[in-house]
Design a protein around this motif. Structure first.
Motif, mmCIF file in Angstrom:
data_model
loop_
_atom_site.group_PDB
_atom_site.id
_atom_site.type_symbol
_atom_site.label_atom_id
_atom_site.label_comp_id
_atom_site.label_asym_id
_atom_site.label_seq_id
_atom_site.Cartn_x
_atom_site.Cartn_y
_atom_site.Cartn_z
ATOM 1 N N SER A 46 0.804 -1.221 0.000
ATOM 2 C CA SER A 46 0.000 0.000 0.000
ATOM 3 C C SER A 46 0.838 1.272 0.000
ATOM 4 N N TYR A 47 2.172 1.135 0.004
ATOM 5 C CA TYR A 47 3.035 2.324 0.067
ATOM 6 C C TYR A 47 2.818 3.227 -1.150
ATOM 7 N N ASP A 48 2.496 4.481 -0.851
ATOM 8 C CA ASP A 48 2.373 5.547 -1.855
ATOM 9 C C ASP A 48 1.399 5.205 -2.978
ATOM 10 N N THR A 49 0.349 4.465 -2.646
ATOM 11 C CA THR A 49 -0.701 4.181 -3.638
ATOM 12 C C THR A 49 -1.882 5.142 -3.502
ATOM 13 N N PHE A 50 -1.817 6.050 -2.533
ATOM 14 C CA PHE A 50 -2.950 6.927 -2.238
ATOM 15 C C PHE A 50 -2.867 8.273 -2.969
ATOM 16 N N HIS A 51 -1.754 8.543 -3.644
ATOM 17 C CA HIS A 51 -1.601 9.833 -4.316
ATOM 18 C C HIS A 51 -2.506 9.907 -5.545
ATOM 19 N N PRO A 52 -3.168 11.024 -5.770
ATOM 20 C CA PRO A 52 -3.928 11.198 -7.023
ATOM 21 C C PRO A 52 -2.998 11.038 -8.231
ATOM 22 N N ASP A 53 -3.446 10.324 -9.221
ATOM 23 C CA ASP A 53 -2.673 10.084 -10.453
ATOM 24 C C ASP A 53 -1.334 9.413 -10.163
ATOM 25 N N HIS A 54 -1.284 8.560 -9.146
ATOM 26 C CA HIS A 54 -0.013 7.942 -8.771
ATOM 27 C C HIS A 54 0.567 7.083 -9.895
ATOM 28 N N GLU A 55 -0.297 6.602 -10.783
ATOM 29 C CA GLU A 55 0.215 5.792 -11.896
ATOM 30 C C GLU A 55 0.974 6.649 -12.924
ATOM 31 N N ARG A 56 0.832 7.980 -12.850
ATOM 32 C CA ARG A 56 1.563 8.869 -13.765
ATOM 33 C C ARG A 56 2.787 9.506 -13.119
ATOM 34 N N ILE A 57 3.049 9.178 -11.861
ATOM 35 C CA ILE A 57 4.175 9.764 -11.135
ATOM 36 C C ILE A 57 5.359 8.801 -11.174
ATOM 37 N N TYR A 58 6.525 9.343 -11.509
ATOM 38 C CA TYR A 58 7.740 8.551 -11.619
ATOM 39 C C TYR A 58 8.889 9.283 -10.931
ATOM 40 N N ARG A 59 9.836 8.499 -10.449
ATOM 41 C CA ARG A 59 11.069 9.112 -9.961
ATOM 42 C C ARG A 59 12.061 9.205 -11.110
ATOM 43 N N LEU A 60 12.753 10.331 -11.177
ATOM 44 C CA LEU A 60 13.776 10.514 -12.199
ATOM 45 C C LEU A 60 15.056 9.826 -11.710
ATOM 46 N N VAL A 61 15.432 8.767 -12.394
ATOM 47 C CA VAL A 61 16.635 8.008 -12.056
ATOM 48 C C VAL A 61 17.523 7.989 -13.303
ATOM 49 N N GLY A 62 18.428 7.040 -13.387
ATOM 50 C CA GLY A 62 19.246 6.999 -14.592
ATOM 51 C C GLY A 62 20.299 5.921 -14.543
ATOM 52 N N GLU A 63 21.139 5.953 -15.546
ATOM 53 C CA GLU A 63 22.260 5.032 -15.658
ATOM 54 C C GLU A 63 23.527 5.854 -15.841
ATOM 55 N N THR A 64 24.533 5.558 -15.026
ATOM 56 C CA THR A 64 25.801 6.274 -15.125
ATOM 57 C C THR A 64 26.837 5.407 -15.829
ATOM 58 N N GLN A 65 27.740 6.062 -16.553
ATOM 59 C CA GLN A 65 28.880 5.409 -17.186
ATOM 60 C C GLN A 65 30.124 6.180 -16.797
ATOM 61 N N LEU A 140 2.854 17.713 -7.331
ATOM 62 C CA LEU A 140 2.933 16.266 -7.550
ATOM 63 C C LEU A 140 2.229 15.482 -6.452
ATOM 64 N N PHE A 141 2.453 15.891 -5.215
ATOM 65 C CA PHE A 141 1.950 15.135 -4.072
ATOM 66 C C PHE A 141 0.949 15.996 -3.299
ATOM 67 N N VAL A 244 8.725 13.233 -11.387
ATOM 68 C CA VAL A 244 8.011 13.851 -12.502
ATOM 69 C C VAL A 244 6.617 13.243 -12.602
ATOM 70 N N LYS A 245 5.714 14.014 -13.195
ATOM 71 C CA LYS A 245 4.389 13.492 -13.559
ATOM 72 C C LYS A 245 4.260 13.610 -15.082
ATOM 73 N N LEU A 246 3.959 12.495 -15.714
ATOM 74 C CA LEU A 246 3.823 12.489 -17.162
ATOM 75 C C LEU A 246 2.464 13.038 -17.569
ATOM 76 N N GLN A 247 2.408 13.579 -18.754
ATOM 77 C CA GLN A 247 1.131 14.018 -19.293
ATOM 78 C C GLN A 247 0.236 12.810 -19.551
ATOM 79 N N PRO A 248 -1.088 12.986 -19.484
ATOM 80 C CA PRO A 248 -1.993 11.854 -19.719
ATOM 81 C C PRO A 248 -1.711 11.191 -21.074
ATOM 82 N N GLY A 249 -1.619 9.874 -21.044
ATOM 83 C CA GLY A 249 -1.398 9.118 -22.274
ATOM 84 C C GLY A 249 0.048 8.906 -22.632
#
Length: 812
Positions: A46-65, A140-141, A244-249
């Motif tokens: 149930s962690y962080d499933t209560f936020h509105p539009d939580h399915e559109r919210i992402y953490r900005l991560v990445g890959e380093t070289q 976002l939150f 970040v929150k992505l635009q719908p779609g």
């Protein structure tokens, strides 16, 4: 009609009290285990499933070289300049919010008197609370604002939003509007003003922040600007975060090309960062992306817990099936009479299922009484916040499904078998045991029970051996009587170290970043220009000239670095020397490596030592004195010949010295042994949970075996009587009744061994340094299971063997 079914069900359950108690005990343990694990799993999922539009919210991560050849690594954090770059250059993103974790004591001005101080959190124990954040964080939150405007509260420098819990902690219980304009001080001199108060979230979250400092404060404060460079592209710190929150779609896959292009445009080498997106739902579980705030749950462990609950419930249900089918002789004539009097197969099936349902409902009711004490007793293994909140709709639905499934698992087969008897055959007295020809079905169920028990036993033995191996393995440095003092956030480490050296029972003191081994680590890119250029990430151990002698690191070649006021020379480990191409440690001495464009001579090579848990292989390391990083203090106590009371007296002296340097800060310390033990806390908890599951599985299985042995002895009473009349000894009778059960344990061992071997091998693959999977462990587990089974059935076997044959044969 249903009332009649229940009345008869109660009568039959009371008539067979022993089997009823065994079944009730097993089902209660099974249901309690299932309910407890359901509460844990529900909480974690149930962690962080209560936020509105939580399915559109992402953490900005990445890959380093980094390095040559380039070494790719996932990163759960981003360079400071990346969030603004993503905001400006990447389309398809609705909102970007960056923030930075900071750790600080908190001062509350109190007029002309001394400010009230609140100690910083203990990392790894307390949740993260303080962040410097963009105003978009509140886009976002969603929070409930008690006072202040979410659009403007963080729009100005030196503004602060507090949660109401933290506002009450700092200023007392006031009406929300009276918190506005109050001042809070971080880092001893960063003074900010409260501009808003929000309600704390009451649902599980990894975003546990309570102090929100405006990000515009960074450019307005030299103190923050020195620690957080918003224009920095070429370095990366775990405190730099963005969501970040992505635009719908819009999907992450649609942005992967744009992120790759972004990385190519901004990074030409040697450091390269390519942004990526991590779903908010993944934040709580994915350990590949590290950060300073999220408590990572291990998803495979949750699946394992669900499997354990299912197996324990199955074992309890098998007890019910075995004991019910073992009573076929006493119930067969009842079935025959009922059918002669007109009962249909369906009505008989309903009657027998009602008995199962009554017993299952009793188990469910008892489980509800037991679950809260179980949660309390095992709170060390259970995440904080897990509690039984009564019959909520979710829990009620789960218990309803659990009751139905348990009743069907336990009662359907015995009810079907008993209801299928033919009246004529039943009234004559059946000659073939129920449950399949020669009882093969019942035996297969016993084999399944002991297979599960043996899996737990073998798992317990291997986990225990691996833990003992990790505790006793030579680490390459001394851990005895070493105390770590965390002073990096306080400063004055050099003053404290000098004062501690004057204590009689202090052997050595070093300024350090952290000890040789622990959960914290730091890496840098080093370049060696020899016959070929070698560029790679190397772990840094920052400490003064006392670091190597204090931890008794073994010098293989060269010498320790000399005392200095900055990094002048370095010592490397054997693995790094080999990575540079040197066959012997002495060949590496006097060579130079480059760090951030400056060359440093290698003056010594130490033997390899472990710097992380035994999950990881020993990697390349260099040791040197870096004053800015070496902000903590390590202390080696004189412990030889000292009692625990004398060591405690030394710690008291250290506390006195501490307060002369830091009068406003509580004295805290950790022994290095304890810090290393924390690296294996997850494995230790796993071992204890497997031990508990093993005990429960064996207990339920043995109770079923006990009841089955009792019914078997009753059914073979006349046979035993005849054998005794013909001269059979008590020992031979016991052997007769026990051998069948021991054969089943042997079959269970043959089934469990390959399964346990595979599971154990897979688990051990997670350790770079591990024990071997030895055959004798499986044999030992078999002997343990056989011994437990023998003890369980021996009582009934002995009781049957000692009966007077006259009593069993008088009616023949």
């Amino acid at each position: 009609m249903f009332r009649n079914y229940l009345k008869i069900a109660f009568r039959n359950l009371m008539k067979h009290r022993v089997s009823t108690l065994i079944n009730l005990f097993g089902l209660t343990i099974g249901v309690t285990t299932c309910l407890t694990i359901y509460l844990i799993v529900r909480h974690e999922l149930s962690y962080d499933t209560f936020h509105p539009d939580h399915e559109r919210i992402y953490r900005l991560v990445g890959e380093t070289q980094f390095g040559n050849p380039p070494e790719k690594r996932p990163a759960g954090f981003v360079p400071n300049a990346v969030p603004e770059g993503v905001r400006q250059e990447i389309t398809g993103i609705e909102t970007v919010a960056a923030f930075h974790n900071i750790e600080s004591d908190v001062l509350i001005p109190n007029g002309t008197t001394k400010p009230q101080r609140f100690e910083a959190r203990k990392r790894g124990i307390d949740p993260a609370e303080i962040i410097v954040t963009d105003p978009q964080y509140f886009d976002l939150f969603s929070y409930q604002w008690l006072v202040g405007n979410p659009k403007t509260a963080l729009s100005e420098p030196f503004s602060l939003v507090l949660s109401v819990r933290k506002a009450r902690k700092y200023f007392g219980d006031l009406p929300p509007h009276q918190y506005l304009g109050k001042q809070v001080i971080y880092w001893d001199s960063l003074r900010v003003t409260v501009s808003g108060v929000v309600q704390d979230w009451a649902t599980p979250t990894d975003l546990t922040f309570t102090d929100f400092i405006s990000s515009r404060t960074i450019r307005g404060s030299n103190l923050l600007k020195g620690s957080i460079n918003l224009d920095q592209w070429d370095d990366i710190w775990s405190s730099s975060q963005a969501f970040v929150k992505l635009q719908p779609g819009v999907t992450p896959a649609q942005l992967s090309g744009a992120f790759s292009k972004f990385g190519r445009q901004h990074y030409k080498g040697p450091f390269v960062f390519t942004p990526a997106l991590q779903p908010l739902a993944d934040l709580h579980f994915n350990e590949a992306y590290n950060d300073n705030y999220a408590r990572k749950a291990h998803l495979p462990t949750l699946y394992g817990l669900m499997g354990v609950a299912l197996f324990i419930l199955l074992i309890a249900a098998i007890n019910f099936i075995n004991l019910s089918t073992a009573q076929w002789m006493s119930r067969a004539q009842e079935v025959g009479i009922r059918k002669v009097l007109g009962s249909s197969r369906g009505s008989l099936l309903t009657q027998f299922m009602s008995e199962t349902l009554v017993l299952t409902l009793g188990a469910v009711l008892l489980a509800q009484l037991l679950v809260q004490p179980v949660l309390t007793e095992f709170k060390a293994f259970i995440p904080g916040g897990v509690q039984y909140d009564g019959l909520t709709p979710q829990t009620a639905l789960f218990l309803l499904l659990l009751t139905g499934i348990t009743a069907l698992l336990a009662g359907l087969y015995p009810s079907w078998v008993l209801a299928s008897y033919q009246p004529a055959r039943s009234l004559k007295g059946p000659k073939v045991p129920a449950g399949g020809r020669n009882g093969y079905f019942r035996k297969s169920l016993i084999v399944f029970q002991f297979t599960v028990s043996l899996l737990f036993i073998i798992g317990t033995l291997f986990i225990g051996r691996q833990l003992a191996f990790m505790r006793n393995k030579e680490l390459g440095f001394s851990t005895d009587a070493v105390v770590s003092l965390h002073t990096a956030q306080l400063g004055k480490a050099d003053i404290l170290a000098e004062k501690l050296r004057q204590l009689t029972d202090v052997q050595l003191v070093t300024r350090e970043w952290f000890p040789p081994m622990g959960s914290s680590y730091m890496v840098a890119n080093l370049k060696y220009r020899g016959k070929k250029t070698v560029e790679m990430d190397v772990s840094i151990k920052a400490g003064d000239e006392n670091f190597i002698p204090l931890y008794q690191l073994q010098l293989l070649a060269g010498r320790n670095y000399l005392r200095s006021d900055s990094l002048r020379e370095i010592v490397i480990n054997e693995t790094y020397a080999k990575a540079l191409g040197f066959q012997k440690p002495t060949d590496a001495v006097s060579q130079t490596v480059e760090l951030q464009g400056r060359s440093y001579p290698i003056v010594g090579v130490v033997a390899d030592f472990h710097e992380q848990s035994l999950h990881e292989k020993v990697g390349p390391v260099f040791i040197g004195y870096m004053p800015r990083q070496a902000g903590n203090v390590g202390v080696k106590l004189v412990s030889k010949g000292k009692s625990a009371r004398e060591v405690q007296a030394t710690l008291t002296d250290m506390e006195r010295v501490w307060h002369t340097v830091y009068p406003d800060h509580a004295f805290s310390y950790t022994f290095l042994d304890d810090s290393i033990a924390q690296l294996y806390e997850k494995e230790a908890k796993t071992a204890q949970l497997v031990n508990i599951a093993t005990v429960i599985a064996i207990l339920i299985s043995c109770m079923g075996l006990f009841g089955l042995a009792m019914f078997t002895a009753e059914q073979r009473t006349k046979e035993i009587g005849v054998r005794k009349v013909l001269g059979a000894s008590v020992l031979s009778i016991m052997r007769l009744l026990s051998t069948d059960f021991l054969k089943l344990v042997l079959v269970a061992l043959l089934v469990a061994s390959p399964l346990a071997w595979y599971a154990t091998t897979q688990w051990l693959q997670g350790f770079a340094y591990r024990i071997s999977v030895d055959w004798w462990v499986f044999v030992a587990a078999g002997f343990i299971a056989a011994g437990i089974a023998l003890l369980t059935v021996s009582f009934q076997s002995l009781k049957a063997a000692l009966q007077n044959p006259v009593n069993s044969l008088r009616n023949e």
